[in-house]
Design an enzyme around this catalytic site. Structure first.
Site, PDB file in Angstrom:
ATOM      1  N   ASP A 109       0.842  -1.192   0.000  1.00  6.39           N
ATOM      2  CA  ASP A 109       0.000   0.000   0.000  1.00  6.39           C
ATOM      3  C   ASP A 109       0.880   1.245   0.000  1.00  6.39           C
ATOM      4  OD1 ASP A 109       0.788  -0.782   2.647  1.00  6.39           O
ATOM      5  OD2 ASP A 109      -0.616   0.680   3.475  1.00  6.39           O
ATOM      6  N   GLU A 174      -0.137  -1.067   5.745  1.00  3.62           N
ATOM      7  CA  GLU A 174       0.931  -0.519   6.591  1.00  3.62           C
ATOM      8  C   GLU A 174       0.789   0.980   6.784  1.00  3.62           C
ATOM      9  OE1 GLU A 174       4.840   1.222   7.677  1.00  3.62           O
ATOM     10  OE2 GLU A 174       3.679   1.560   5.841  1.00  3.62           O
TER      11      GLU A 174
END
Length: 483
Positions: A109, A174
């Protein structure tokens, strides 16, 4: 120290990676094109995250890995919205009991990005300029994840025996706090992680433009809010100014009592548990490659609080710092408004270092602010809360994988690495170390100016390809030491 000559097999791996570099860059371009933004709670971005995890899972299956995409449920947002959490990928390649098993953690991400934010190129179109590959996620963290995969692929393409067993744990949340990750690691402790000998993370940067680094520690973080309240409504300063204790004045005094102009934290007892500085540690700081003038210029800072490289690095990595972040409830729009806020909330954080405890720091902060507030004889109400308490992480640099990394860096780059810590907080390193109980190492491949989280994020083509070589050399060195 002279750099060891690469073996014939390693030379073949290096040549293969160099010859394939255009194809490797193309794959990175395809991954960057997926707008896997986990921060903005939008169904469109969640769809992109799911697509990104599916692409990565397919890539690992084509390596021959067994892949499990673990469903971790949904995320409940403050506005009542519920969004699905992208799956966490657990993948395994090889189960030879004679070989060490190394597990690589990465995330796919990214932080939000838009051309209008100040990007010189489309953030989701990987664009090469003078050897720099610009794109969101290029260095944080899609490039390093692919570099690890590139290293594994090179062994397979040349039909060389992979010297280690490989495991991957890849997540897609994350940047949004690794939602559901710690719970999964705990759950998989005795299954997926049972045979893991070493855990490697490549999610940070060097402190240099050309000299590689190995990271062995990070600071923790305690984040606080302090609210001062008279009433819920604001006041007109012409009607009430001069006859009451103003919450903003109280709050400014409280925030001003936390740290002095030299950066020294004024909270009593805060330095009591900071680890003592050893001679060995002093020598580590002396050997680190940091051009102080270049660092200052690139940071666009007129003057730092300290004058030497060693002092600056120690105050970034091994001493605590206190930063004041903002005030809620204050008038901050353009123009003049004669308002007295009825309630204001200040926000600040303390970066923790070994051997500080978040719970001890919480007590020290609350006691200090209560003492300062009581001396003001204010009729207002004050409330202090610690909303985040993440401990620091530090590793044993004599462990085999640290030795293997140093040897691999000498082979690939012809130099010893900088042994560095990271001044920010990377909770996953501590989570792995505490739950799995195995050696954790951070081995970055990006240069100091890669700009993770900022506009014009990039990874140099050279770093991407040499980083892929580094991981290949690391596998071989780790296998030798493990024997």
């Amino acid at each position: 120290m002279a750099s060891p000559a690469p073996s014939e097999g390693l030379e073949q791996l290096f040549r293969h990676l160099e010859l394939q570099q255009d194809a490797l860059v193309q794959t990175l371009k395809e991954w960057v094109a997926i707008e896997s933004d986990s921060v903005q709670p939008s169904p469109r971005f969640r769809e992109e995250l799911f697509r990104m995890m599916a692409v990565a899972a397919d890539k690992l299956r084509r390596l021959g890995a067994s892949v499990d995409s673990v469903d971790t449920g949904s995320q409940q947002l403050p506005d009542g919205q519920s969004l699905p959490i992208p799956p966490i990928i657990l993948a395994e390649l090889g189960n030879d009991l004679k070989k060490p098993t190394v597990c690589f953690y990465g995330h796919l991400d990214v932080q939000p990005a838009a051309r209008g934010d100040g990007w010189l190129t489309d953030p989701y179109t990987l664009t090469e300029v003078d050897g720099k590959l610009y794109g969101r996620g290029a260095t944080d963290n899609k490039g390093p994840v692919l570099a690890w995969i590139n290293a594994v692929s090179a062994f397979q393409a040349l039909e060389q025996d992979l010297p280690v067993n490989i495991k991957f744990i890849l997540e897609g949340m994350e940047e949004a706090g690794s939602v559901a990750l710690e719970e999964l690691v705990q759950k998989e402790k005795d299954r997926f992680f049972a045979g893991v000998d070493y855990i490697l993370i490549s999610d940070n940067l060097w402190v240099s433009w050309r000299k590689p680094a190995v990271t062995y520690g990070t600071r923790g973080n305690s984040y606080f809010t302090v609210e001062v309240k008279c009433r819920d409504q604001d006041f007109h300063s012409g009607t009430f100014g001069g006859i009451l204790n103003e919450p903003m004045a109280d709050l400014v005094a409280l925030l001003g009592s936390l740290v002095d102009s030299s950066g020294h934290i004024l909270i009593p007892g805060i330095y009591d548990h900071v680890a003592s500085l050893t001679e060995e540690e002093k020598n580590i700081y002396k050997s680190i490659d940091l051009d102080l003038e270049e660092y200052r210029n690139s940071s666009q800072v007129k003057k730092f609080l300290f004058d030497t490289k060693e002092e600056i690095l120690m105050h970034l990595w091994r001493y605590p710092s206190l930063s004041i972040h903002g005030i809620e409830g204050a008038f901050d729009e353009p123009g003049a408004k004669t308002v007295i806020p009825g309630r204001v909330t200040g926000k600040f954080s303390i970066r923790l270092v070994p051997h500080m405890s978040a719970s001890v720091v919480e007590k020290q902060v609350k006691h200090h602010l209560e003492d300062v507030f009581s001396k003001r004889n204010s009729s207002n109400h004050m409330a202090v809360s610690m909303v985040l308490g993440l401990p620091p992480w530090i590793a044993n640099i004599s462990d085999n994988q640290y030795l293997a990394a140093k040897r691999a860096i000498r082979t690939v780059f012809g130099t010893d690495p900088d042994m560095i810590r990271d001044g920010s907080t990377i909770p996953i390193a501590r989570i792995f170390q505490e739950i799995i109980g195995k050696s954790v190492m951070m081995l970055p491949i990006g240069a100091v100016d890669d700009g993770e989280h900022s506009q014009n994020e990039k990874i140099n083509r050279w770093n991407y390809i040499e980083g892929s070589k580094l991981f290949a050399a690391f596998f071989l060195e780790l296998a030798k030491l493990h024997e």
